[in-house]
Design an enzyme around this catalytic site. Structure first.
Site, PDB file in Angstrom:
ATOM      1  N   ASP A  43      -0.819  -6.272  -0.223  1.00  0.00           N
ATOM      2  CA  ASP A  43      -0.829  -5.705   0.754  1.00  0.00           C
ATOM      3  C   ASP A  43      -2.315  -5.259   1.292  1.00  0.00           C
ATOM      4  O   ASP A  43      -2.707  -4.061   0.461  1.00  0.00           O
ATOM      5  CB  ASP A  43       0.153  -4.603   0.773  1.00  0.00           C
ATOM      6  CG  ASP A  43       0.769  -3.918   2.360  1.00  0.00           C
ATOM      7  OD1 ASP A  43       0.348  -4.488   3.369  1.00  0.00           O
ATOM      8  OD2 ASP A  43       1.361  -2.842   2.453  1.00  0.00           O
TER       9      ASP A  43
ATOM     10  N   ASP B  41       0.930  -1.094  -0.012  1.00  0.00           N
ATOM     11  CA  ASP B  41      -0.072   0.082  -0.049  1.00  0.00           C
ATOM     12  C   ASP B  41       0.933   1.141  -0.008  1.00  0.00           C
ATOM     13  O   ASP B  41       0.433   2.343  -0.215  1.00  0.00           O
ATOM     14  CB  ASP B  41      -1.036   0.024   1.224  1.00  0.00           C
ATOM     15  CG  ASP B  41      -0.377   0.100   2.596  1.00  0.00           C
ATOM     16  OD1 ASP B  41       0.839  -0.252   2.617  1.00  0.00           O
ATOM     17  OD2 ASP B  41      -1.091   0.270   3.438  1.00  0.00           O
ATOM     18  N   SER B  42       2.181   0.930  -0.010  1.00  0.00           N
ATOM     19  CA  SER B  42       3.156   2.167  -0.175  1.00  0.00           C
ATOM     20  C   SER B  42       2.859   2.615  -1.581  1.00  0.00           C
ATOM     21  O   SER B  42       3.331   3.875  -1.972  1.00  0.00           O
ATOM     22  CB  SER B  42       4.554   1.807  -0.163  1.00  0.00           C
ATOM     23  OG  SER B  42       4.842   0.672  -0.926  1.00  0.00           O
TER      24      SER B  42
ATOM     25  N   LYS C 138      -0.861  -9.582   3.315  1.00  0.00           N
ATOM     26  CA  LYS C 138      -0.244  -8.962   4.484  1.00  0.00           C
ATOM     27  C   LYS C 138      -0.853  -7.961   4.859  1.00  0.00           C
ATOM     28  O   LYS C 138      -1.652  -7.118   4.430  1.00  0.00           O
ATOM     29  CB  LYS C 138       1.129  -8.343   3.972  1.00  0.00           C
ATOM     30  CG  LYS C 138       1.789  -7.530   5.032  1.00  0.00           C
ATOM     31  CD  LYS C 138       3.351  -7.124   4.737  1.00  0.00           C
ATOM     32  CE  LYS C 138       3.190  -5.735   4.228  1.00  0.00           C
ATOM     33  NZ  LYS C 138       2.489  -4.471   5.112  1.00  0.00           N
TER      34      LYS C 138
ATOM     35  N   GLU D 233      -1.126  -5.588   8.767  1.00  0.00           N
ATOM     36  CA  GLU D 233      -0.149  -4.780   9.886  1.00  0.00           C
ATOM     37  C   GLU D 233      -0.761  -5.120  11.211  1.00  0.00           C
ATOM     38  O   GLU D 233      -1.867  -5.038  11.658  1.00  0.00           O
ATOM     39  CB  GLU D 233       0.006  -3.357   9.677  1.00  0.00           C
ATOM     40  CG  GLU D 233       0.632  -3.049   8.270  1.00  0.00           C
ATOM     41  CD  GLU D 233       0.723  -1.326   8.145  1.00  0.00           C
ATOM     42  OE1 GLU D 233       0.452  -0.741   9.018  1.00  0.00           O
ATOM     43  OE2 GLU D 233       1.009  -1.182   7.101  1.00  0.00           O
TER      44      GLU D 233
ATOM     45  N   GLU E 176       9.823  -4.012  10.364  1.00  0.00           N
ATOM     46  CA  GLU E 176      10.063  -3.018   9.860  1.00  0.00           C
ATOM     47  C   GLU E 176      10.747  -2.050  10.851  1.00  0.00           C
ATOM     48  O   GLU E 176      10.276  -1.931  11.695  1.00  0.00           O
ATOM     49  CB  GLU E 176       8.853  -2.389   9.058  1.00  0.00           C
ATOM     50  CG  GLU E 176       9.349  -1.039   8.393  1.00  0.00           C
ATOM     51  CD  GLU E 176       8.066  -0.354   7.400  1.00  0.00           C
ATOM     52  OE1 GLU E 176       7.043  -0.939   7.317  1.00  0.00           O
ATOM     53  OE2 GLU E 176       8.461   0.570   7.047  1.00  0.00           O
TER      54      GLU E 176
HETATM   55  O1  KIV Z   1       3.624  -1.108   1.716  1.00  0.00           O
HETATM   56  C1  KIV Z   1       4.572  -1.381   1.904  1.00  0.00           C
HETATM   57  O2  KIV Z   1       5.460  -1.489   0.798  1.00  0.00           O
HETATM   58  C2  KIV Z   1       4.948  -1.893   3.197  1.00  0.00           C
HETATM   59  C3  KIV Z   1       6.501  -2.003   3.305  1.00  0.00           C
HETATM   60  C4  KIV Z   1       6.962  -0.520   3.729  1.00  0.00           C
HETATM   61  C5  KIV Z   1       6.850  -2.965   4.356  1.00  0.00           C
HETATM   62  O3  KIV Z   1       4.333  -2.435   4.064  1.00  0.00           O
END
Ligand code: KIV
Length: 301
Positions: free
Chosen positions: A85, A46-47, A114, A116, A183
């Site tokens: 994510d 989600d980055s 993934k 968090e 992280e």
């Molecule tokens: O969204 C992402 O790329 C991430 C990484 C920063 C771990 O969650």
């Protein structure tokens, strides 16, 4: 083409001490190049909110937006293990929300999802795992809790903090997570957390004592437009500068009429060449012939 990376492959890597190579990608070309380079895992993070959409953080990214990125990456990837994510509020509200949204990523082609958090998302991880979905946990600097963490800060610096993170890691493993990402924390903290579980533990800014390294592709390629520059980033290229140079050169060529040249233009069929002849516009070689310079075209006339 190397064999598809699966959770069996990743467990075997861990067993023999082989580090997994893990990068983010959000689009078809980047995923294609990453796969050609032989990376093992791709995170459609989600980055993307920051790297691809220009948002100030990851909180404004929706499931529908993530699905576009996920589909583009999955279309490019036959070998690497793809992790989707789950964005903010796509799993926190209820087990059902988590399973349905994780299921959308899996249906789009991801191998895993993934999310968090530790103990506070363990029940969601259990629900997704019970639905047959591979879940990667994410501990340490978890950007979806940016305000609670007080900004982008290194985590796990005190003994108490490492104790809490270790309990979170064990809770994720017990809930059925197949791996955990750590992280932004000291290497020693990551090593201690890794020792507390049996599943693979990957790191981004968590030092060398983990089972593989994740980087944000924009960080290593040098095309992130923003002012966050974490200490853990190693930049291998400056693609942003190079892209800007190409656009400048193209703009110059258009404005000075250096582009398009004859080699970029199509030729008419023979009868039309006379009819459409324009003073000052050199005729190009005939259709089907290799296009050359204006000088060559003039010689052919
Ligand atoms: O969204 C992402 O790329 C991430 C990484 C920063 C771990 O969650």
């Amino acid at each position: 083409m190397p064999k598809k990376v699966t959770t069996t492959t990743l467990n075997a890597y861990k067993a023999r001490g082989q580090k997994a190579v893990f990068v983010t990608a959000y689009d078809y070309p980047t995923a294609t190049f990453a796969q050609r380079a032989g990376v093992d895992m791709i995170l459609v993070g989600d980055s993307a909110g920051m790297t691809m959409m220009g948002l100030p953080n990851t909180l404004g990214v929706s499931m529908d937006e993530m699905i576009v990125f996920v589909r583009s990456v999955c279309r490019a990837t036959q070998h690497a293990f793809i992790v989707g994510d789950l964005p903010f509020l796509s799993y926190q509200p209820s087990d059902e929300t988590a399973v349905l949204n994780a299921g959308r990523f899996i249906a789009a082609g991801c191998d895993a999802v993934k999310c968090e958090g530790g103990r506070r998302v363990a029940q969601r991880v259990r629900a997704m795992a019970d639905a047959g979905i591979c879940v990667m946990g994410h501990l340490g600097l978890t950007p979806q809790n940016l305000a609670q963490l007080g900004g982008y800060r290194v985590q796990g610096k005190s003994e108490a903090a490492v104790e809490r993170l270790t309990d979170d890691a064990v809770a994720l493993q017990d809930a059925g997570a197949f791996s955990i990402l750590l992280e932004a924390m000291p290497s020693e903290s990551a090593a201690r957390i890794r020792e507390s579980v049996e599943i693979p533990v990957y790191g981004i800014g968590a030092g060398p004592c983990v089972d593989g390294q994740l980087v944000i592709s924009h960080d290593i390629l040098g095309n992130f437009v923003g002012d966050i520059a974490p200490r853990f980033v190693k930049q291998y290229a400056q693609l942003g500068t190079e892209i800007e140079r190409v656009f400048r050169e193209y703009a110059h060529d258009v404005r000075s009429s250096a582009f398009p040249g004859p080699e970029h233009c199509y030729a008419l069929d023979t009868p039309a060449r006379t009819e459409f002849a324009r003073p000052g516009v050199p005729a190009l070689p005939l259709s089907g012939q290799a296009l050359g310079s204006y000088a060559e075209a003039a010689a052919l006339k």
